[in-house]
Design an enzyme around this catalytic site. Structure first.
Site, mmCIF file in Angstrom:
data_model
loop_
_atom_site.group_PDB
_atom_site.id
_atom_site.type_symbol
_atom_site.label_atom_id
_atom_site.label_comp_id
_atom_site.label_asym_id
_atom_site.label_seq_id
_atom_site.Cartn_x
_atom_site.Cartn_y
_atom_site.Cartn_z
ATOM 1 C CB SER A 31 45.063 44.995 45.239
ATOM 2 O OG SER A 31 44.030 45.177 46.187
ATOM 3 C CE1 TYR A 40 47.949 47.968 48.114
ATOM 4 C CE2 TYR A 40 45.586 47.815 47.699
ATOM 5 C CZ TYR A 40 46.810 47.196 47.899
ATOM 6 O OH TYR A 40 46.911 45.822 47.863
#
Length: 269
Positions: free
Chosen positions: A152, A180
């Site tokens: 990401s 995350y």
């Protein structure tokens, strides 16, 4: 050395896709199939994996796997190899938002270690377990392979927290939790390590770094996010398929350890 063929044609290849029934996973599976690959759709839920495989057709088959559980990964990879006879491509794509969105989006100062570990168990432990199991198959085959791992932009840079003011996802407030970012950064580290470790066996390992994909965020988020992107908009899920196919195929035959950002220019600023 034979003359390489620079093509994204995957005819005759078998691809295993984790998180194959998800927002990106379904598109990845369809893209691989359209390029000629036979696809093993791997997901935590059997019904979802089977439905995604039926939607693809062309010999695709669903397999159930909890990527955070070693025995489940071992059984799944063995089942895929047994059914298709080989594995040429691994799209290491599974990730989790957990079953408790409120806990996932808690402020850092209040964050639960159990939630942290739950996310890590899928987002990085699962990557390790699946790469390990499929890597063994590729080494045994002796013909190389391609592993693409989904990271990401928040594995590369920190989030701009201003875009989350008034932003919602599926009806609730959102942010980008530290777990995350940490897990997606770890994906990049694992990718580079594996690329150097398996390079001599012609197993290429690369990371795909998607930017923000439109998937249920409210208009406030979409507008604020888009204002931070040079291309001026969020991505559509289908726009991740082309970069993935480049990394998975012989079109990138001399590319390994690479981190390919498909982010509309977010990380250029």
């Amino acid at each position: 050395m034979t003359q390489p063929v620079f093509t994204s044609d995957l005819t005759g290849k078998v691809a295993l896709v984790t998180g194959g029934a998800g927002i990106l996973g379904r598109r990845f599976c369809k893209g691989l199939a359209a390029a000629g690959a036979t696809v093993a759709v791997v997901d935590l839920y059997a019904d979802a994996a089977d439905a995604a495989a039926r939607d693809i057709g062309d010999g695709a088959k669903g397999f159930v796997c909890d990527v955070a559980e070693p025995d489940s990964v071992t059984s799944c990879v063995a089942a895929v190899e047994d059914h298709f006879g080989r594995i040429d491509i691994l799209l290491n794509n599974a990730a989790t938002k957990t079953g408790d969105l409120e806990a996932l989006f808690k402020p850092f100062e209040e964050y639960s270690l159990s939630t942290w570990r739950e996310v890590m168990s899928v987002n990085i432990d699962g990557m390790f377990l699946m790469a390990q199991a499929v890597g063994r198959v590729m080494l045994k085959q002796g013909t190389g392979g391609s592993i693409v791992q989904t990271s990401s932009i928040y594995g590369l840079v920190g989030p701009d927290n201003r875009i989350y003011e008034g932003s919602h996802y599926l009806g609730g407030p959102i942010n980008t939790p530290a777990v995350y970012s940490a897990s997606k950064s770890a994906v990049i580290g694992l990718t580079r390590w594996l690329a150097t470790y398996w390079g001599e066996q012609n197993i290429r390992v690369n990371a795909l770094v998607p930017g923000g994909v439109a998937s249920g965020q409210n208009e406030i988020f979409a507008s604020k996010y888009s204002s931070r992107v040079p291309l001026g908009r969020m991505a559509e899920a289908d726009e991740m398929v082309g970069p993935m196919l480049f990394l998975a195929s012989a079109a990138s035959s001399y590319v390994t350890g690479h981190v390919l950002s498909a982010d509309g220019g977010w990380t250029a600023w």
